[in-house]
Motif scaffolding. Structure first.
Motif, PDB file in Angstrom:
ATOM      1  N   THR A  89       0.833  -1.204   0.000  1.00 50.71           N
ATOM      2  CA  THR A  89       0.000   0.000   0.000  1.00 50.71           C
ATOM      3  C   THR A  89       0.868   1.255   0.000  1.00 50.71           C
ATOM      4  O   THR A  89       1.990   1.260   0.532  1.00 50.71           O
ATOM      5  CB  THR A  89      -0.931   0.025   1.235  1.00 50.71           C
ATOM      6  OG1 THR A  89      -1.756   1.178   1.173  1.00 50.71           O
ATOM      7  CG2 THR A  89      -0.126   0.052   2.513  1.00 50.71           C
ATOM      8  N   ASN A  91      -0.605   4.010   1.216  1.00 52.58           N
ATOM      9  CA  ASN A  91      -1.275   4.783   2.264  1.00 52.58           C
ATOM     10  C   ASN A  91      -0.416   4.719   3.534  1.00 52.58           C
ATOM     11  O   ASN A  91      -0.467   3.757   4.304  1.00 52.58           O
ATOM     12  CB  ASN A  91      -2.668   4.209   2.521  1.00 52.58           C
ATOM     13  CG  ASN A  91      -3.493   5.095   3.443  1.00 52.58           C
ATOM     14  OD1 ASN A  91      -2.959   5.953   4.153  1.00 52.58           O
ATOM     15  ND2 ASN A  91      -4.797   4.889   3.430  1.00 52.58           N
ATOM     16  N   THR A  93      -0.613   6.475   6.230  1.00 50.64           N
ATOM     17  CA  THR A  93      -1.402   6.539   7.465  1.00 50.64           C
ATOM     18  C   THR A  93      -1.815   5.145   7.902  1.00 50.64           C
ATOM     19  O   THR A  93      -1.736   4.793   9.094  1.00 50.64           O
ATOM     20  CB  THR A  93      -2.644   7.422   7.254  1.00 50.64           C
ATOM     21  OG1 THR A  93      -2.234   8.725   6.852  1.00 50.64           O
ATOM     22  CG2 THR A  93      -3.465   7.508   8.522  1.00 50.64           C
TER      23      THR A  93
END
Length: 372
Positions: A89, A91, A93
């Motif tokens: 990923t 992402n 966060t």
């Protein structure tokens, strides 16, 4: 027994998955052996399920390992799924949250007794932070490497395309230069030859001279026509699918032999079916043989044969011993080299050399096309 190359990649993947599952199962077993409760076993089974599940559903696979981490402190399954999640990923966060959950589950014991002055509590906290940060950072690093590798490959492809474009531009300029030279020099000289031959034909007093002039003029006009086609091809943009014109083949052999300006006869077997490239190779071989006979063996008799034999099409151009010396015309000495290249591209072979009677034989052997 060696593993086939096409199976090595899948076999290595399966072996890696089995090894990871086995290590995670052993870790869970060692952590909950002393426990007599059922919940840790259920959580361990759920964590083991997350190991194969992570490849298709990395977030779900990671979440499946958290109960086992909290209840039994079996860490391997969580580390494996966290690494896969971080690698797959962009992402960040989500990666930070997953790493934090791992650090909390691995570094904090329940019930919570967080005492930074206690040596064991401090070691557990550091251990938990490292357990969450290491696989997350490693997964992101491998992802960055993969992305960099893809970008480098794209740059290399772009550079290769740019290099091809530059080469095409250089070839385009060279083709235009050749077209100008052919138009300005060669076409001019051949036009003068055709004009002078026409004047000689009109003013000749005997039939032999008149016929020779007619032949020279016809050959000059034919050469001019081919030059115009070749200039058009050279000036055409490369890669536009423009065919090389003209495209002579077996059907034009009779006209070629008849207008060769030498004593020549053609023996062509009917019904021979060759692809256009092979037909052009046959035509150019006959053309080169007739030209060489006219230049180097004046007064000889030329026989052209095209026939099938032994699964091949054999084209032979044979001239007898000349009755006078060669004309001394200039030549590039590249005719036979080009013919051999044509023969090889068509899957055949070319032979050339003098015979025992003082003549010269040029032979092209091409394979017959396979019938589907």
């Amino acid at each position: 027994m060696s593993v086939p190359a096409r199976w090595r990649g899948p076999a290595l993947t399966v072996a890696t998955e089995v090894a990871l599952f086995a290590v995670a199962a052993l870790d869970s077993l060692l952590e909950i052996t002393a426990s007599d409760r059922a919940w840790p076993w259920v959580a361990a089974g759920l964590a083991l399920l997350g190991v194969p599940l992570r490849r298709r559903y990395p977030v779900l696979g990671f979440l499946a390992t958290l109960p086992g981490l909290v209840t039994s402190y079996a860490l391997i399954a969580t580390l494996v799924t966290l690494y896969t999640l971080a690698r797959g990923t962009s992402n960040r966060t989500l990666v930070v949250l997953a790493a934090t959950a791992t650090a909390v589950g691995a570094g904090i014991t329940f019930p919570v007794r967080l005492d930074l002055l206690d040596r064991q509590s401090l070691l557990d906290l550091v251990y938990g932070i490292m357990s969450g940060a290491a696989p997350a950072a490693l997964g992101q690093l491998v992802r960055a490497q993969d992305s960099l590798r893809r970008r480098l490959r794209e740059l290399a492809d772009s550079h290769r395309v740019e290099q091809d474009l530059r080469e095409e531009q250089v070839l385009e300029r060279e083709r235009n230069r050749l077209a100008r030279e052919m138009h300005d020099v060669v076409s001019h000289q051949v036009s003068l030859i055709a004009v002078q031959a026409g004047a000689l034909q009109v003013g000749a007093v005997d039939d032999t001279t008149r016929e020779a002039a007619r032949t020279i003029r016809r050959l000059g006009v034919s050469t001019l026509d081919e030059l115009r086609h070749m200039v058009a091809v050279l000036r055409a943009p490369s890669g536009d699918g423009t065919p090389l014109e003209p495209q002579p083949g077996l059907a034009e052999l009779a006209a070629l032999v008849a207008g060769a300006g030498v004593d020549a006869e053609l023996a062509q077997e009917p019904g021979i079916d060759l692809d256009p490239h092979a037909q052009r190779a046959v035509y150019r071989t006959v053309q080169e043989g007739l030209t060489n006979a006219r230049k180097h063996a004046p007064g000889s008799r030329v026989t052209v044969r095209v026939a099938r034999a032994g699964g091949r099409v054999t084209t032979t151009v044979h001239n007898t011993r000349p009755d006078r010396g060669p004309l001394g015309l200039p030549g590039s000495r590249q005719g036979l080299v080009g013919l051999r290249e044509r023969a090889e591209l068509a899957g055949g072979e070319l032979s050339a050399g003098p015979d025992d009677d003082g003549g010269f034989r040029l032979a092209l052997h091409l394979p017959l096309p396979r019938r589907s």
